[in-house]
Design an enzyme around this catalytic site. Sequence first.
Site, PDB file in Angstrom:
ATOM      1  N   SER B 185      49.742  91.286  26.963  1.00  0.00           N
ATOM      2  CA  SER B 185      49.877  90.027  27.695  1.00  0.00           C
ATOM      3  C   SER B 185      49.898  88.788  26.818  1.00  0.00           C
ATOM      4  O   SER B 185      50.320  87.728  27.272  1.00  0.00           O
ATOM      5  CB  SER B 185      48.747  89.897  28.716  1.00  0.00           C
ATOM      6  OG  SER B 185      47.492  89.866  28.069  1.00  0.00           O
ATOM      7  N   HIS B 213      52.423  94.061  33.397  1.00  0.00           N
ATOM      8  CA  HIS B 213      53.474  93.087  33.076  1.00  0.00           C
ATOM      9  C   HIS B 213      54.875  93.701  33.089  1.00  0.00           C
ATOM     10  O   HIS B 213      55.837  93.009  32.785  1.00  0.00           O
ATOM     11  CB  HIS B 213      53.195  92.457  31.702  1.00  0.00           C
ATOM     12  CG  HIS B 213      52.008  91.539  31.712  1.00  0.00           C
ATOM     13  ND1 HIS B 213      52.079  90.217  32.065  1.00  0.00           N
ATOM     14  CD2 HIS B 213      50.697  91.783  31.443  1.00  0.00           C
ATOM     15  CE1 HIS B 213      50.882  89.659  31.999  1.00  0.00           C
ATOM     16  NE2 HIS B 213      50.021  90.598  31.623  1.00  0.00           N
ATOM     17  N   LYS B 244      51.756  89.793  39.775  1.00  0.00           N
ATOM     18  CA  LYS B 244      52.787  89.262  38.878  1.00  0.00           C
ATOM     19  C   LYS B 244      54.156  89.395  39.558  1.00  0.00           C
ATOM     20  O   LYS B 244      54.499  88.562  40.367  1.00  0.00           O
ATOM     21  CB  LYS B 244      52.687  89.963  37.530  1.00  0.00           C
ATOM     22  CG  LYS B 244      51.307  89.687  36.876  1.00  0.00           C
ATOM     23  CD  LYS B 244      51.129  90.322  35.562  1.00  0.00           C
ATOM     24  CE  LYS B 244      49.796  90.019  34.891  1.00  0.00           C
ATOM     25  NZ  LYS B 244      48.685  89.519  35.650  1.00  0.00           N
TER      26      LYS B 244
END
Lengths: 99, 433
Positions: B185, B213, B244
Amino acid sequence: MWVAGENAMTETTGKACDMLNDPIYLEIVSQLRPHADKSVNITPNAIILSDLGMDSLAIMDFVFDLEDALDLTIPEHRISEVKSISDLVDVVYKLQKEA
Amino acid sequence: MAIFDKFQPLTDVHEQLKSVGQSPSALQFDEIISPTEAVLNGRRTILLGTNNYLGLTFDDASIDKGIAALREQGTGTTGSRIANGSYGGHKELERELAEFYGMRDAILYSTGYMANLGAIGTLAGRGDYLLIDADSHASIHDACKLSDAQVIRFRHNDPVNLAKKLERLAGKPGEKLIVIESIYSMLGDTSPLKEMIAVKNKYGASLLIDEAHSLGVMGATGRGLCELAGVEKDIEFVTGTFSKSIGTIGGFLISNVPGLDIVRLASRPYMFTASLPPSVVATARQALSRVPGATELRTKLWDNATQLYAGLKNAGFDLGPQVSPIVAIRMQDPQKAVALWNGLLEAGVYTNLALPPATPSGWFLLRSSISAAHSSQQIALAVELCTRIGRELGLIPCPLTQGASVEMMNIATKKKPSEEPLETVKDDAVVQA
């Protein structure tokens, strides 16, 4: 256990041994030098986090280097036991004995 | 009050940040206009640090599903699924997740952070070993504290170092669970997954990968790095988040290992937290259903990522190692990092400021995350502003003469006479990411 002081002795190995000449101590010092503040004097009583100008990231990198040099793994909970260099010498001897 | 005295180092850093500009942890948006724009301090601001990879936070269908669920099932479940039972939507979403990943079972958690706590902290118990990457997310480190397993770190993205650690454990009883992330990240670098799996298989360990992610971002149908690398059959456990690319909140654990269901009864972060509200479940289901077919969004996302990465690289910034929807500028100087972040904010671009020790190798990072919803004009403007401010601060070379560059840097310094040197940040992280 190591007794604090520059003439500390080890019981872990069962031999009276001057820490300053101990091969594990010398290896730790050798691996510490690239990570520690250049101006500090490395002694057995030095507290790794506060006396050597090392933050947690530098300590992690140092531990990786030491593991490679000694061909052993130092688990997280053992690292958290360590304050001084003499503590670390003691942990390494214990881990070598357990291996 | 004395009980807060131990936080003095954190207070000091926070005060230093406030003294030279905005505090990253105290920002308050006046209005959220779209997935890529908000109003901050009365100014329209490009959002370039919100992990909203597919830009689905304002998706009409997701909003409609959420509103309908609110009206039909109320605002919340008011307890955990162990105590209050499951709603139909919880079970449906778990079934849909398992189907999406082509795996046997799924368990929902209330956040991605809790998914890692609940999965890692439960799967590895007393007598087992957790082998974690040195650059692991805080949720993984916290999960290790929750577990009774021995925790061993290996060098970041280094299968050779991992192999050494496993070799030393050879013959010792206990399960060995390797924990890695698909995209890390802070710098946006990806795991060398095939090499990691080869090591895992050689030593008979299990592997858990956090695809937080990469869900919706990588792979032909958005299943993440495992799909992209073609190794899904070699993975024992996957965790992920809805906060996300899915645009809401929640987390999950997926597995092909038979018997996953029992984890529900042993996982404290599952047992002792209120379950996801029906409206969140409904929006997550709708957004997840779009992911396999969202090829155009993925293409646009990677085009935007390439545009930002190339633009900043060409300007001379030191970036993470590869093009990724996370683009981080690496800096050595905390003052300049803070000044760059504040300068961009004043110019109308919101990014994340990340400070050691939450960052790899002690870098000070200006972290951007890109969305498919960004226009190429927004990305171009961000590059332009970053370049201008970076030059003023002396972070990157100025196209003028070196003397002029120094002069510009001095001018930039004079603009903020109140700036005091930031002390070296100590062990507690201040991170906005």
